[in-house]
Design an enzyme around this catalytic site. Structure first.
Site, PDB file in Angstrom:
ATOM      1  N   LYS A 183     -59.440   0.239 -51.682  1.00 39.15           N
ATOM      2  CA  LYS A 183     -59.036  -0.883 -50.703  1.00 39.15           C
ATOM      3  C   LYS A 183     -58.325  -1.867 -51.258  1.00 39.15           C
ATOM      4  O   LYS A 183     -57.294  -2.377 -50.731  1.00 39.15           O
ATOM      5  CB  LYS A 183     -60.633  -1.574 -50.061  1.00 39.15           C
ATOM      6  CG  LYS A 183     -61.347  -0.381 -49.539  1.00 39.15           C
ATOM      7  CD  LYS A 183     -62.736  -1.342 -48.787  1.00 39.15           C
ATOM      8  CE  LYS A 183     -63.584  -1.832 -50.142  1.00 39.15           C
ATOM      9  NZ  LYS A 183     -64.131  -0.849 -51.055  1.00 39.15           N
ATOM     10  N   ARG A 238     -62.168   1.541 -63.704  1.00 35.33           N
ATOM     11  CA  ARG A 238     -61.466   0.464 -63.383  1.00 35.33           C
ATOM     12  C   ARG A 238     -61.218  -0.542 -64.184  1.00 35.33           C
ATOM     13  O   ARG A 238     -62.288  -1.119 -65.093  1.00 35.33           O
ATOM     14  CB  ARG A 238     -61.851  -0.059 -61.885  1.00 35.33           C
ATOM     15  CG  ARG A 238     -61.164  -1.391 -61.417  1.00 35.33           C
ATOM     16  CD  ARG A 238     -61.505  -1.633 -60.014  1.00 35.33           C
ATOM     17  NE  ARG A 238     -63.065  -1.681 -59.688  1.00 35.33           N
ATOM     18  CZ  ARG A 238     -63.430  -1.553 -58.478  1.00 35.33           C
ATOM     19  NH1 ARG A 238     -62.594  -1.648 -57.476  1.00 35.33           N
ATOM     20  NH2 ARG A 238     -64.625  -1.749 -58.408  1.00 35.33           N
ATOM     21  N   ARG A 289     -69.171  -6.667 -44.348  1.00 36.30           N
ATOM     22  CA  ARG A 289     -69.827  -5.561 -44.892  1.00 36.30           C
ATOM     23  C   ARG A 289     -71.180  -5.338 -44.385  1.00 36.30           C
ATOM     24  O   ARG A 289     -72.049  -4.552 -44.779  1.00 36.30           O
ATOM     25  CB  ARG A 289     -69.954  -5.995 -46.271  1.00 36.30           C
ATOM     26  CG  ARG A 289     -69.148  -5.124 -47.292  1.00 36.30           C
ATOM     27  CD  ARG A 289     -69.582  -5.665 -48.795  1.00 36.30           C
ATOM     28  NE  ARG A 289     -69.236  -4.762 -50.021  1.00 36.30           N
ATOM     29  CZ  ARG A 289     -68.237  -5.141 -50.830  1.00 36.30           C
ATOM     30  NH1 ARG A 289     -67.176  -5.781 -50.332  1.00 36.30           N
ATOM     31  NH2 ARG A 289     -68.036  -4.398 -51.719  1.00 36.30           N
ATOM     32  N   ARG A 323     -65.154  -4.768 -65.386  1.00 31.82           N
ATOM     33  CA  ARG A 323     -66.094  -5.590 -64.578  1.00 31.82           C
ATOM     34  C   ARG A 323     -67.521  -4.975 -64.936  1.00 31.82           C
ATOM     35  O   ARG A 323     -67.799  -3.924 -65.167  1.00 31.82           O
ATOM     36  CB  ARG A 323     -65.865  -5.333 -63.068  1.00 31.82           C
ATOM     37  CG  ARG A 323     -64.817  -6.179 -62.512  1.00 31.82           C
ATOM     38  CD  ARG A 323     -64.335  -5.783 -60.965  1.00 31.82           C
ATOM     39  NE  ARG A 323     -65.647  -5.550 -60.305  1.00 31.82           N
ATOM     40  CZ  ARG A 323     -65.460  -5.189 -58.990  1.00 31.82           C
ATOM     41  NH1 ARG A 323     -64.114  -5.028 -58.446  1.00 31.82           N
ATOM     42  NH2 ARG A 323     -66.402  -4.961 -58.177  1.00 31.82           N
ATOM     43  N   ARG A 378     -74.208   0.341 -55.934  1.00 33.77           N
ATOM     44  CA  ARG A 378     -73.424  -0.368 -54.736  1.00 33.77           C
ATOM     45  C   ARG A 378     -73.075   0.557 -53.880  1.00 33.77           C
ATOM     46  O   ARG A 378     -72.930   0.251 -52.607  1.00 33.77           O
ATOM     47  CB  ARG A 378     -72.092  -0.882 -55.566  1.00 33.77           C
ATOM     48  CG  ARG A 378     -72.449  -2.360 -56.309  1.00 33.77           C
ATOM     49  CD  ARG A 378     -71.346  -2.447 -57.281  1.00 33.77           C
ATOM     50  NE  ARG A 378     -70.087  -2.315 -56.868  1.00 33.77           N
ATOM     51  CZ  ARG A 378     -68.861  -2.409 -57.281  1.00 33.77           C
ATOM     52  NH1 ARG A 378     -68.957  -2.152 -58.737  1.00 33.77           N
ATOM     53  NH2 ARG A 378     -67.734  -2.321 -56.941  1.00 33.77           N
TER      54      ARG A 378
HETATM   55  P1  ADP Z   1     -65.558  -3.052 -54.523  1.00 30.79           P
HETATM   56  O1  ADP Z   1     -63.918  -3.335 -54.808  1.00 30.79           O
HETATM   57  O2  ADP Z   1     -65.882  -2.042 -55.585  1.00 30.79           O
HETATM   58  O3  ADP Z   1     -65.649  -2.443 -53.076  1.00 30.79           O
HETATM   59  P2  ADP Z   1     -65.877  -6.185 -54.443  1.00 30.79           P
HETATM   60  O4  ADP Z   1     -64.981  -6.645 -55.485  1.00 30.79           O
HETATM   61  O5  ADP Z   1     -65.627  -5.949 -53.058  1.00 30.79           O
HETATM   62  O6  ADP Z   1     -66.297  -4.343 -54.794  1.00 30.79           O
HETATM   63  O7  ADP Z   1     -67.540  -6.598 -54.315  1.00 30.79           O
HETATM   64  C1  ADP Z   1     -68.176  -6.886 -55.620  1.00 30.79           C
HETATM   65  C2  ADP Z   1     -69.435  -7.461 -55.262  1.00 30.79           C
HETATM   66  O8  ADP Z   1     -69.259  -8.791 -54.822  1.00 30.79           O
HETATM   67  C3  ADP Z   1     -70.233  -6.756 -54.217  1.00 30.79           C
HETATM   68  O9  ADP Z   1     -71.325  -5.710 -55.106  1.00 30.79           O
HETATM   69  C4  ADP Z   1     -71.299  -8.197 -53.640  1.00 30.79           C
HETATM   70  O10 ADP Z   1     -72.188  -8.272 -54.689  1.00 30.79           O
HETATM   71  C5  ADP Z   1     -70.298  -8.886 -53.677  1.00 30.79           C
HETATM   72  N1  ADP Z   1     -69.453  -8.966 -52.343  1.00 30.79           N
HETATM   73  C6  ADP Z   1     -68.136  -8.588 -51.977  1.00 30.79           C
HETATM   74  N2  ADP Z   1     -67.895  -8.731 -50.747  1.00 30.79           N
HETATM   75  C7  ADP Z   1     -69.124  -8.919 -50.104  1.00 30.79           C
HETATM   76  C8  ADP Z   1     -69.370  -9.278 -48.811  1.00 30.79           C
HETATM   77  N3  ADP Z   1     -68.761  -9.168 -47.870  1.00 30.79           N
HETATM   78  N4  ADP Z   1     -70.805  -9.367 -48.616  1.00 30.79           N
HETATM   79  C9  ADP Z   1     -71.753  -9.497 -49.525  1.00 30.79           C
HETATM   80  N5  ADP Z   1     -71.473  -9.360 -50.922  1.00 30.79           N
HETATM   81  C10 ADP Z   1     -70.246  -9.150 -51.082  1.00 30.79           C
HETATM   82  P1  ADP Z   2     -61.828  -0.725 -54.163  1.00 32.46           P
HETATM   83  O1  ADP Z   2     -61.291  -2.113 -53.878  1.00 32.46           O
HETATM   84  O2  ADP Z   2     -62.073   0.115 -52.815  1.00 32.46           O
HETATM   85  O3  ADP Z   2     -63.072  -0.832 -54.578  1.00 32.46           O
HETATM   86  P2  ADP Z   2     -59.696  -0.221 -56.014  1.00 32.46           P
HETATM   87  O4  ADP Z   2     -58.546  -0.423 -55.155  1.00 32.46           O
HETATM   88  O5  ADP Z   2     -60.264  -1.498 -56.793  1.00 32.46           O
HETATM   89  O6  ADP Z   2     -61.062   0.126 -55.080  1.00 32.46           O
HETATM   90  O7  ADP Z   2     -59.538   1.088 -56.758  1.00 32.46           O
HETATM   91  C1  ADP Z   2     -60.777   1.409 -57.615  1.00 32.46           C
HETATM   92  C2  ADP Z   2     -60.121   2.154 -58.629  1.00 32.46           C
HETATM   93  O8  ADP Z   2     -59.410   3.518 -58.469  1.00 32.46           O
HETATM   94  C3  ADP Z   2     -58.966   1.448 -59.563  1.00 32.46           C
HETATM   95  O9  ADP Z   2     -59.241   1.613 -60.964  1.00 32.46           O
HETATM   96  C4  ADP Z   2     -57.897   1.952 -59.088  1.00 32.46           C
HETATM   97  O10 ADP Z   2     -56.634   1.928 -59.941  1.00 32.46           O
HETATM   98  C5  ADP Z   2     -57.960   3.231 -58.714  1.00 32.46           C
HETATM   99  N1  ADP Z   2     -57.418   4.076 -57.620  1.00 32.46           N
HETATM  100  C6  ADP Z   2     -57.211   3.366 -56.420  1.00 32.46           C
HETATM  101  N2  ADP Z   2     -56.650   4.372 -55.540  1.00 32.46           N
HETATM  102  C7  ADP Z   2     -56.579   5.298 -55.804  1.00 32.46           C
HETATM  103  C8  ADP Z   2     -55.969   6.747 -55.589  1.00 32.46           C
HETATM  104  N3  ADP Z   2     -55.502   6.753 -54.434  1.00 32.46           N
HETATM  105  N4  ADP Z   2     -55.730   7.425 -56.631  1.00 32.46           N
HETATM  106  C9  ADP Z   2     -56.469   7.469 -57.831  1.00 32.46           C
HETATM  107  N5  ADP Z   2     -56.955   6.257 -58.234  1.00 32.46           N
HETATM  108  C10 ADP Z   2     -57.069   5.338 -57.498  1.00 32.46           C
END
Ligand code: ADP
Ligand code: ADP
Length: 216
Positions: free
Chosen positions: A15, A129, A90, A162, A173
Site C-alpha cells: 500500500k 522491509r 482500519r 521497523r 498484525r
Molecule cells: P503496514 O504498512 O504494515 O500496513 P502501518 O505502518 O500502516 O503498517 O501501521 C503500523 C502500526 O501503526 C499498526 O500496526 C498500528 O499499531 C498503527 N496503525 C496504523 N494505522 C492505524 C489505524 N488506522 N488504526 C489503528 N492503528 C493504526
Molecule cells: P504496506 O504499506 O502495505 O505495508 P509496503 O508498500 O511498505 O506495504 O511494502 C512492504 C514491503 O514489500 C516493502 O519492503 C516494499 O519494498 C515491498 N514491496 C512492495 N510492493 C512490492 C511488490 N509488488 N513486489 C515486491 N515487493 C514489494
C-alpha cells in the site's frame, strides 16, 4: 470536488509503495496513518508515546486518537484536492468517522482499491522491509534494495528495520487485520467502491492495474 481514495489491504502488501507513486502522478496528498504515528514517535509527542505501546505489540491504536489524528491531517491545505489514504480506515468505526468527516467537506470516498497477496508473500515483504528514517521511503532487502546499503536513495538518510516488522509481530498484525479490518472489504464492496488488485505482481504492474482501474 475533492477525490479521496482509500487503499485497503493487509500489512506488507504494498500500500505505502503504491500510495507514494499514485500521489506523485495524481498530485493527491499521501496520508499514511502508520507514517503519522511514526513521526509522532520520533518527535516523542504524547500521541507518539501512547501509540508506541500498541504498535510494538502489533495491535491497533485506539479509534478515538487515530480518528482525530487523521481529521487534523486531512484538514490541512495540501489535502484540498483530496488524498490517498494508506492504512486508514482500519476498523468499521474509523470508516464511519471518515464518511462523516468527508460529508462535512461535501465529499465522499470515491474508490477503494483492495490489494491482496497470500500470507507468505506478506510476511516475506514486511520482514524484509527497510524504511528511511527521515521521510519513510520504502525499500526491500531483496526486491528493492537501496543503491548503497543502509542509505536512502532519495534523501541520503539512514534506512532501518521497523521494530514491528519482525516476523512474530508481522504475523500478529496480519491476524489483527483479518479480525478488525476485513469487515471493511464487504462494507466497500456493498457500496460499489471496491476494486480488487492482484498485489503479488511486480510493483510496476500493480501500479498499471491501479491506474487503469481508477480511470474507470
Ligand atoms: P503496514 O504498512 O504494515 O500496513 P502501518 O505502518 O500502516 O503498517 O501501521 C503500523 C502500526 O501503526 C499498526 O500496526 C498500528 O499499531 C498503527 N496503525 C496504523 N494505522 C492505524 C489505524 N488506522 N488504526 C489503528 N492503528 C493504526
Ligand atoms: P504496506 O504499506 O502495505 O505495508 P509496503 O508498500 O511498505 O506495504 O511494502 C512492504 C514491503 O514489500 C516493502 O519492503 C516494499 O519494498 C515491498 N514491496 C512492495 N510492493 C512490492 C511488490 N509488488 N513486489 C515486491 N515487493 C514489494
Amino acid at each position: 470536488m475533492a477525490t479521496y481514495i482509500v487503499l485497503l489491504g493487509p500489512p506488507g502488501v504494498g500500500k505505502g509503495t503504491q500510495a507514494r507513486i499514485l500521489s506523485e502522478t495524481s498530485k493527491l496528498a499521501h496520508v499514511s496513518s502508520g507514517d503519522l504515528f511514526r513521526e509522532n514517535l520520533k518527535n516523542e509527542t504524547e500521541l507518539g508515546k501512547l501509540a508506541k505501546s500498541f504498535m510494538d505489540k502489533g495491535e491497533l491504536v485506539p479509534d478515538d486518537v487515530t480518528i482525530s489524528m487523521i481529521r487534523d491531517r486531512i484538514s490541512r491545505p495540501d489535502c484540498e484536492a483530496g488524498a490517498i489514504l494508506d492504512g486508514f480506515p482500519r476498523t468499521p468505526a474509523q470508516a464511519t468517522a471518515l464518511e462523516d468527516m468527508l460529508a462535512e467537506f461535501g465529499s465522499e470516498v470515491n474508490a477503494v482499491p483492495y490489494i491482496t497477496a497470500a500470507e507468505s508473500v506478506l510476511v516475506e515483504r514486511a520482514s524484509g522491509r527497510w524504511t528511511c528514517k527521515a521521510q519513510g521511503h520504502i525499500y526491500h532487502e531483496k526486491f528493492n534494495p537501496p543503491k548503497q546499503a543502509g542509505v536512502c536513495d532519495i534523501d541520503g538518510s539512514e534506512v532501518y528495520q521497523r521494530e514491528d516488522d519482525k516476523v512474530e509481530t508481522v504475523t500478529k498484525r496480519i491476524r489483527v487485520y483479518f479480525e478488525q479490518t476485513m469487515p471493511l472489504v464487504e462494507h466497500y464492496r456493498t457500496a460499489g467502491k471496491l476494486i480488487e488488485i492482484d498485489g503479488t505482481q511486480p510493483v510496476e504492474q500493480v501500479t498499471k492495474d491501479l491506474l487503469a482501474a481508477l480511470k474507470r
